[in-house]
Scaffold this motif. Sequence first.
Motif, PDB file in Angstrom:
ATOM      1  N   ARG A 115      13.106  -4.234  -0.395  1.00 38.07           N
ATOM      2  CA  ARG A 115      13.972  -4.168  -1.579  1.00 38.07           C
ATOM      3  C   ARG A 115      13.797  -2.814  -2.232  1.00 38.07           C
ATOM      4  O   ARG A 115      12.681  -2.386  -2.506  1.00 38.07           O
ATOM      5  N   SER A 117      13.537  -1.278  -5.121  1.00 35.31           N
ATOM      6  CA  SER A 117      13.358  -1.422  -6.566  1.00 35.31           C
ATOM      7  C   SER A 117      12.330  -0.393  -7.008  1.00 35.31           C
ATOM      8  O   SER A 117      11.704   0.251  -6.183  1.00 35.31           O
ATOM      9  N   GLY A 122       2.269  -4.481  -8.056  1.00 32.55           N
ATOM     10  CA  GLY A 122       2.820  -5.775  -7.660  1.00 32.55           C
ATOM     11  C   GLY A 122       4.287  -5.732  -7.264  1.00 32.55           C
ATOM     12  O   GLY A 122       4.884  -6.766  -6.988  1.00 32.55           O
ATOM     13  N   ARG A 123       4.881  -4.546  -7.262  1.00 34.66           N
ATOM     14  CA  ARG A 123       6.281  -4.431  -6.845  1.00 34.66           C
ATOM     15  C   ARG A 123       6.412  -3.275  -5.858  1.00 34.66           C
ATOM     16  O   ARG A 123       6.088  -2.141  -6.191  1.00 34.66           O
ATOM     17  N   TYR A 124       6.843  -3.603  -4.668  1.00 29.45           N
ATOM     18  CA  TYR A 124       6.911  -2.606  -3.603  1.00 29.45           C
ATOM     19  C   TYR A 124       8.286  -2.617  -2.961  1.00 29.45           C
ATOM     20  O   TYR A 124       9.079  -3.518  -3.187  1.00 29.45           O
ATOM     21  N   PHE A 127       7.394  -5.328   1.244  1.00 27.43           N
ATOM     22  CA  PHE A 127       6.346  -6.275   0.880  1.00 27.43           C
ATOM     23  C   PHE A 127       6.438  -7.464   1.826  1.00 27.43           C
ATOM     24  O   PHE A 127       7.411  -7.596   2.568  1.00 27.43           O
ATOM     25  N   GLN A 129       6.217 -11.594   2.766  1.00 31.64           N
ATOM     26  CA  GLN A 129       6.339 -12.955   2.248  1.00 31.64           C
ATOM     27  C   GLN A 129       5.895 -13.967   3.291  1.00 31.64           C
ATOM     28  O   GLN A 129       6.007 -13.745   4.487  1.00 31.64           O
ATOM     29  N   ARG A 260      16.090 -18.846 -11.720  1.00 31.62           N
ATOM     30  CA  ARG A 260      15.817 -17.998 -10.563  1.00 31.62           C
ATOM     31  C   ARG A 260      16.965 -17.050 -10.236  1.00 31.62           C
ATOM     32  O   ARG A 260      18.107 -17.290 -10.536  1.00 31.62           O
ATOM     33  N   SER A 282       5.208 -13.499 -11.261  1.00 35.04           N
ATOM     34  CA  SER A 282       5.653 -14.534 -10.316  1.00 35.04           C
ATOM     35  C   SER A 282       5.053 -14.255  -8.945  1.00 35.04           C
ATOM     36  O   SER A 282       5.229 -13.176  -8.395  1.00 35.04           O
ATOM     37  N   ILE A 283       4.302 -15.230  -8.405  1.00 30.40           N
ATOM     38  CA  ILE A 283       3.777 -14.977  -7.058  1.00 30.40           C
ATOM     39  C   ILE A 283       4.513 -15.771  -5.987  1.00 30.40           C
ATOM     40  O   ILE A 283       4.313 -15.537  -4.811  1.00 30.40           O
ATOM     41  N   GLY A 284       5.357 -16.670  -6.412  1.00 30.51           N
ATOM     42  CA  GLY A 284       6.135 -17.385  -5.416  1.00 30.51           C
ATOM     43  C   GLY A 284       7.172 -18.259  -6.091  1.00 30.51           C
ATOM     44  O   GLY A 284       7.084 -18.530  -7.293  1.00 30.51           O
ATOM     45  N   GLY A 285       8.160 -18.644  -5.310  1.00 28.22           N
ATOM     46  CA  GLY A 285       9.172 -19.503  -5.883  1.00 28.22           C
ATOM     47  C   GLY A 285      10.122 -19.988  -4.817  1.00 28.22           C
ATOM     48  O   GLY A 285      10.093 -19.509  -3.683  1.00 28.22           O
ATOM     49  N   ALA A 307       9.340 -18.974  -1.032  1.00 29.44           N
ATOM     50  CA  ALA A 307       8.733 -17.754  -0.504  1.00 29.44           C
ATOM     51  C   ALA A 307       7.621 -17.330  -1.450  1.00 29.44           C
ATOM     52  O   ALA A 307       7.774 -17.400  -2.673  1.00 29.44           O
ATOM     53  N   VAL A 308       6.514 -16.926  -0.858  1.00 24.76           N
ATOM     54  CA  VAL A 308       5.357 -16.467  -1.620  1.00 24.76           C
ATOM     55  C   VAL A 308       5.162 -14.989  -1.316  1.00 24.76           C
ATOM     56  O   VAL A 308       5.243 -14.583  -0.160  1.00 24.76           O
ATOM     57  N   GLY A 309       4.927 -14.186  -2.329  1.00 26.47           N
ATOM     58  CA  GLY A 309       4.660 -12.766  -2.125  1.00 26.47           C
ATOM     59  C   GLY A 309       3.182 -12.571  -1.798  1.00 26.47           C
ATOM     60  O   GLY A 309       2.325 -12.928  -2.590  1.00 26.47           O
ATOM     61  N   ARG A 312       1.149  -9.890  -3.995  1.00 22.92           N
ATOM     62  CA  ARG A 312       0.783 -10.429  -5.314  1.00 22.92           C
ATOM     63  C   ARG A 312      -0.281 -11.506  -5.191  1.00 22.92           C
ATOM     64  O   ARG A 312      -1.121 -11.668  -6.075  1.00 22.92           O
TER      65      ARG A 312
HETATM   66  P1  AMP Z   1      12.063 -13.954  -4.550  1.00 27.14           P
HETATM   67  O1  AMP Z   1      12.517 -13.941  -3.124  1.00 27.14           O
HETATM   68  O2  AMP Z   1      12.650 -12.848  -5.374  1.00 27.14           O
HETATM   69  O3  AMP Z   1      12.093 -15.297  -5.181  1.00 27.14           O
HETATM   70  O4  AMP Z   1      10.521 -13.568  -4.490  1.00 27.14           O
HETATM   71  C1  AMP Z   1       9.546 -14.454  -4.039  1.00 27.14           C
HETATM   72  C2  AMP Z   1       8.204 -13.788  -4.205  1.00 27.14           C
HETATM   73  O5  AMP Z   1       8.159 -12.584  -3.445  1.00 27.14           O
HETATM   74  C3  AMP Z   1       7.903 -13.344  -5.630  1.00 27.14           C
HETATM   75  O6  AMP Z   1       7.321 -14.387  -6.349  1.00 27.14           O
HETATM   76  C4  AMP Z   1       6.922 -12.221  -5.402  1.00 27.14           C
HETATM   77  O7  AMP Z   1       5.629 -12.733  -5.212  1.00 27.14           O
HETATM   78  C5  AMP Z   1       7.399 -11.616  -4.112  1.00 27.14           C
HETATM   79  N1  AMP Z   1       8.202 -10.400  -4.356  1.00 27.14           N
HETATM   80  C6  AMP Z   1       9.506 -10.307  -4.654  1.00 27.14           C
HETATM   81  N2  AMP Z   1       9.890  -9.019  -4.771  1.00 27.14           N
HETATM   82  C7  AMP Z   1       8.789  -8.271  -4.547  1.00 27.14           C
HETATM   83  C8  AMP Z   1       8.531  -6.869  -4.520  1.00 27.14           C
HETATM   84  N3  AMP Z   1       9.486  -5.965  -4.732  1.00 27.14           N
HETATM   85  N4  AMP Z   1       7.263  -6.465  -4.254  1.00 27.14           N
HETATM   86  C9  AMP Z   1       6.275  -7.365  -4.024  1.00 27.14           C
HETATM   87  N5  AMP Z   1       6.460  -8.690  -4.037  1.00 27.14           N
HETATM   88  C10 AMP Z   1       7.704  -9.143  -4.287  1.00 27.14           C
END
Ligand code: AMP
Length: 425
Positions: A115, A117, A122-124, A127, A129, A260, A282-285, A307-309, A312
């Motif tokens: 992604r 971003s 914690g944001r890469y 990353f 999952q 979400r 957020s570490i997962g959702g 999905a869990v990051g 993180r």
């Molecule tokens: P999402 O698919 O956006 O629901 O993300 C699920 C999980 O992926 C999040 O809870 C984070 O733990 C992880 N995650 C999402 N985006 C990033 C990012 N840019 N860098 C690191 N971890 C991420």
Amino acid sequence: MSHMAINRPKGTMDLLPGSIETWQRLESVMRELCDLYGYAEIRTPVFEHTELFLRGVGETSDIVEKEMYTFQDKGDRSITLRPEGTAPVVRAFVENRLYSAAQPTRLYYTGPMFRYSRPQAGRYRQFNQFGVEVFGSRDPLLDAETITLCMDFFDRLGLSNLQLHVNSVGCPVCRPRHKEALKTYLAPDFDALCPTCQGRYENNPLRIFDCKNPRCQEIVQDAPTITSCLCDDCRPHFAAVREGLDASGVAYIVNENLVRGLDYYTKTAFEIMVEDIGAQSSIGGGGRYDALVEEIGGPDVPGIGFAVGLERTILSMEAQGVTSANPEKPMVYIAHVSGKEKQAAYGLAIVLRKAGIRAQTDVMDRSLKAQFKYADKSGFTHVVTVGEEEVSSGMYTVKDMTQGSQQRWTREEMIRNLDGGTKHE
Ligand code: AMP
């Protein structure tokens, strides 16, 4: 002339020896757990046709609007590095007709996502999952099962103080009702919404709940939630999900403002938050997506996943001090006294490795003293010394580096005493 060094791209990481062990532990916990629950692994390509994410993630989502790594390949196709795992797994489920096997289909995956971003702690941009997707059942107990699996994963890693937020975001029956109620409520404050939310107002006002802007948050704070507008199908479904979680002993918080970021969720939505890693809490959702398979061109098959990051997850483990590695198995360094015994030392290493014992020998032409120093620095648990006398007698001096004690052993004794992952006393 030396060349200028090349660095890794912004937002990416090298996982080096020393930290990779934690990653490997995460992977083995994940595989054991998925096996326990009856989930099979799936691996899909790292890139897909861009169209998949436009349809699967939703054109108005942040991911599609701002964060995709999209490019034209040499055949002029629009290709995107996968920003998430669900749409690709759904595509694979449809394309390979996995729905024609006995249902449900329980799958899990792990791998890199991309992604674009702004990188921060914690944001890469790349990353990893771990995620699961289950197809073919609308049963609320399945929702509870996947959430429980997710929480078990964190539990097995030793993480605590996690907050599980759950909600129901309804279905195509309740959503239009809610949308109207929400628009009526927000209308007087329309001008105070941020420009993005003003754009969302007409088509996707639910996403205003997701806005980080403090003014928008304040405005939606007491707005009617989707949960308060659930239909006669969604309301009991949500109640049954909560009952299932109660049965698993999983603690949760009902958060009616949880919607979400992805457009495809129906009914159950959930997110796991942790306080120890700063802003990116957020570490997962995940959640249920009963219309997504059809959206991707498949039959009317419901699905649910999360999905869990992993970055993180590891940051949280570090913050909570639970990254300790597995107990060390013996790792043997076989030192030669002088160059003459190098071959014999090499031969002994071969014998030990065949017996499943980790062993290494000198390849740097070091003196005996330097070999000991190296073995000590590199974390070897035992050093075997091979000199002329040892070669002729077949008895070797084995030094336990953690305790400083020495033993005289034959090869057979060495194998017997160092085997089984335990250090000798
Ligand atoms: P999402 O698919 O956006 O629901 O993300 C699920 C999980 O992926 C999040 O809870 C984070 O733990 C992880 N995650 C999402 N985006 C990033 C990012 N840019 N860098 C690191 N971890 C991420």
